[in-house]
Scaffold this active site. Sequence first.
Site, PDB file in Angstrom:
ATOM      1  CG  HIS A   9      -1.926  -1.118   1.198  1.00 38.53           C
ATOM      2  ND1 HIS A   9      -2.841  -1.308   0.190  1.00 38.53           N
ATOM      3  CD2 HIS A   9      -2.123  -2.144   2.068  1.00 38.53           C
ATOM      4  CE1 HIS A   9      -3.568  -2.388   0.450  1.00 38.53           C
ATOM      5  NE2 HIS A   9      -3.149  -2.915   1.577  1.00 38.53           N
ATOM      6  CD  GLU A  19      -3.702  -8.882   5.291  1.00 40.76           C
ATOM      7  OE1 GLU A  19      -3.805  -7.781   5.850  1.00 40.76           O
ATOM      8  OE2 GLU A  19      -2.993  -9.044   4.275  1.00 40.76           O
ATOM      9  CG  ASP A  55      -6.973  -6.088   4.615  1.00 41.21           C
ATOM     10  OD1 ASP A  55      -7.957  -5.686   3.977  1.00 41.21           O
ATOM     11  OD2 ASP A  55      -5.811  -5.794   4.324  1.00 41.21           O
TER      12      ASP A  55
HETATM   13  C1  3PY Z   1      -3.944  -4.560   7.811  1.00 39.82           C
HETATM   14  O1  3PY Z   1      -4.201  -4.076   8.914  1.00 39.82           O
HETATM   15  O2  3PY Z   1      -4.759  -5.146   7.092  1.00 39.82           O
HETATM   16  C2  3PY Z   1      -2.599  -4.431   7.285  1.00 39.82           C
HETATM   17  O3  3PY Z   1      -2.313  -5.008   6.260  1.00 39.82           O
HETATM   18  C3  3PY Z   1      -1.631  -3.549   7.998  1.00 39.82           C
HETATM   19  O4  3PY Z   1      -1.018  -2.719   7.065  1.00 39.82           O
HETATM   20 MG    MG Z   2      -3.887  -5.726   5.133  1.00 41.05          MG
END
Ligand code: 3PY
Ligand code: MG
Length: 256
Positions: free
Chosen positions: A48, A153, A179
């Site tokens: 990102h 995530e 995420d």
């Molecule tokens: C998230 O919190 O999804 C991440 O990938 C942290 O950057």
């Molecule tokens: Mg993430």
Amino acid sequence: MANAAFSLARRLRAGETVYSAWCSLPEPLVCEAIAREGFGAVVIDMQHGMWDEPSALQAVSYVHLAGAAPIVRVPLWHNSLVSRMLDWGAEGIIAPMINGEAEARAFVQAAKYPPVGERSVGAHRAAMVAGVSDQKLYIAEANTTTLTFAMIETQAALDSLDRIAAMPGIDVLFVGPGDLSLSLSNGATLDPHSAAVEGGLEKVLAACARHGKIPGLFCRDAERATEKARSGFRFLTVGSDLTFLRAGTAAQLKAL
Ligand code: 3PY
Ligand code: MG
């Protein structure tokens, strides 16, 4: 150990807790400045963040110069960048969305040399930054002196936690709480501190304990990072270059 300049794996494997900076702005000098304040590691976020390959190469070098460990988060399912960044001297690779066994296996194949994976030889820059005269010496130890961070995530990743954690060559389970909160709420809530995420964190800690892996977590700030270090996480990222810059600027403007 021949790769003596690589500190992160040694520290984490010895049971230490390591706090890491996180950099999104594609400016190697920012990484160096932040590392020189005393962070043990710096993440260069190519998922990102705004890094391209030439700026990431420089950042890896500058973080080493500052005496810290460069870690690169590669873009989503970009395994060709995994060995490329390791070849350029990264001490660890964060791979997003490792949602099951297949993604974990593909990540390990790219990141680890045989017999664990299929990383291709060509670590000329890494051998230089590791302080060895020949890449053979780097390669002989690289499977232990570099680290794979599998991002947990999604609900799918939690469902496959034991299979991901059990996989040889996966070193760290690194939670992306943003995420994870979206996935666990079926898209309803972005809340990295939600009760559902907290439940996921417990599962990750337990899976790491069962399989001898290192638990890691992305944290908004030092308060969150120290709280989660107390609960057992040992690799914790703290804020980001952008949040520090904006908060510092906003505080000065407020004082004006
Ligand atoms: C998230 O919190 O999804 C991440 O990938 C942290 O950057
Ligand atoms: Mg993430």
